[in-house]
Design a protein around this motif. Sequence first.
Motif, short mmCIF file in Angstrom:
data_model
loop_
_atom_site.label_atom_id
_atom_site.label_comp_id
_atom_site.label_asym_id
_atom_site.label_seq_id
_atom_site.Cartn_x
_atom_site.Cartn_y
_atom_site.Cartn_z
N TYR A 101 0.82 -1.21 0.00
CA TYR A 101 0.00 0.00 0.00
C TYR A 101 0.86 1.26 0.00
CZ TYR A 101 -4.24 -2.69 1.28
OH TYR A 101 -5.31 -3.56 1.31
N ARG A 147 -1.55 -7.14 -3.21
CA ARG A 147 -2.73 -6.29 -3.08
C ARG A 147 -2.24 -4.86 -2.99
NH1 ARG A 147 -5.06 -8.72 2.25
NH2 ARG A 147 -6.41 -6.89 2.11
N SER A 172 -2.76 -0.65 -3.18
CA SER A 172 -3.72 0.44 -2.99
C SER A 172 -2.97 1.73 -2.65
CB SER A 172 -4.72 0.12 -1.88
OG SER A 172 -5.60 1.22 -1.68
N LEU A 211 -4.06 4.62 -1.11
CA LEU A 211 -5.31 4.97 -0.43
C LEU A 211 -5.25 6.25 0.40
CD1 LEU A 211 -4.63 4.04 2.71
CD2 LEU A 211 -5.27 1.79 1.84
N LYS A 224 -8.34 8.14 1.29
CA LYS A 224 -9.20 7.56 2.32
C LYS A 224 -8.80 8.01 3.73
CE LYS A 224 -10.29 3.30 -0.26
NZ LYS A 224 -11.76 3.37 -0.24
N HIS A 265 -7.04 5.02 -9.85
CA HIS A 265 -6.54 4.41 -8.62
C HIS A 265 -6.19 5.43 -7.54
CE1 HIS A 265 -6.72 0.49 -10.41
NE2 HIS A 265 -5.94 0.85 -11.40
N THR A 309 -9.84 6.94 -6.16
CA THR A 309 -10.73 6.01 -5.47
C THR A 309 -10.04 5.30 -4.31
OG1 THR A 309 -10.17 4.09 -6.86
CG2 THR A 309 -11.95 5.54 -7.64
N ASP A 344 -8.81 2.49 -4.51
CA ASP A 344 -9.27 1.10 -4.61
C ASP A 344 -8.09 0.13 -4.51
OD1 ASP A 344 -8.04 1.60 -7.04
OD2 ASP A 344 -9.59 0.63 -8.24
N GLU A 345 -8.40 -1.12 -4.31
CA GLU A 345 -7.38 -2.16 -4.24
C GLU A 345 -7.33 -2.90 -5.57
OE1 GLU A 345 -6.62 -4.48 -0.49
OE2 GLU A 345 -7.28 -6.14 -1.78
N PHE A 346 -6.14 -3.15 -6.07
CA PHE A 346 -5.99 -3.89 -7.32
C PHE A 346 -4.85 -4.89 -7.18
CE2 PHE A 346 -3.62 0.07 -7.58
CZ PHE A 346 -2.41 -0.26 -8.13
#
Length: 269
Positions: free
Chosen positions: A118, A138, A140, A142, A145, A170, A173, A175-177
């Motif tokens: 992350y 994984r 993100s 983020l 957020k 990405h 948002t 988001d996780e990818f």
Amino acid sequence: MDTPEAPPEGTIHTERRGALLLVGINRPAKYNGFTPRMFRELGEAYSLLDDDPELRVGVLHAFGKHFTAGLDLPTIAPLMRRGEKAIPEGCVEPTDLGSPGYRRRTKPMVVAVKGITYTLGIELMLAADVVVAADDCRFSQLEVKRGIMATGGATLRMAERAGVGNAMLHLLTGDEFGSAEALRLNFVQKVVPAGQELDEALRIAEAIAAQAPLAVVATRKSVLKTVEQGPAAAVAEFVEVQTRLSNTEDAAEGVRSFVERRPARFTGR
């Protein structure tokens, strides 16, 4: 690789393997979340790579199941509110942004990522030269957020690698990818089965370390200059750089090894 003992605030573990410097993120109990100590030690490790003439390539990896969950906000947030950095001035900046007071890395860095990768984890890999990802990653970015912005290079490099639309998707948002998406976006260069990412990163690093060190550094610098300043700026240096490299002992060794049909033995001179 066995996990060395680490203090509660985590540490950065370094290991020399010939011409390679392995730089290990070590706080697995907290998903390798970065504390001020870890930032400081990471800057020191990157500086060691650049400053030691015996070292040619760095390999950034992590202990435990995950690369890093990013910032340990309870310990980092006070620094952010004061506008301070945890990495001492004068160090090589791991995110390679060219910030005032910090050096830029000159030697190659290969990164092996796995599991949760992350925020800062993505920015560290985007700042490196070659990235090998496990297929269980994984990702993100983020920060949105958490009410903050990515300032380690994601807003610059995501768009450069994948285009503005993909970057906005990405970044905005959070988001996780997964690894397949990261490969599609050119954020990583190879995806391998989980557990094989470090071995593959080491293989690539060894292949780089076997080449002429001065030529590797010059080639890397030329690529970055093209990206950051445009092709004309890189082309303007071609003759000077090639003249300098052609007069090195390594260039002479390159010719000899070709004539003698044997692997070259480069010394960095």
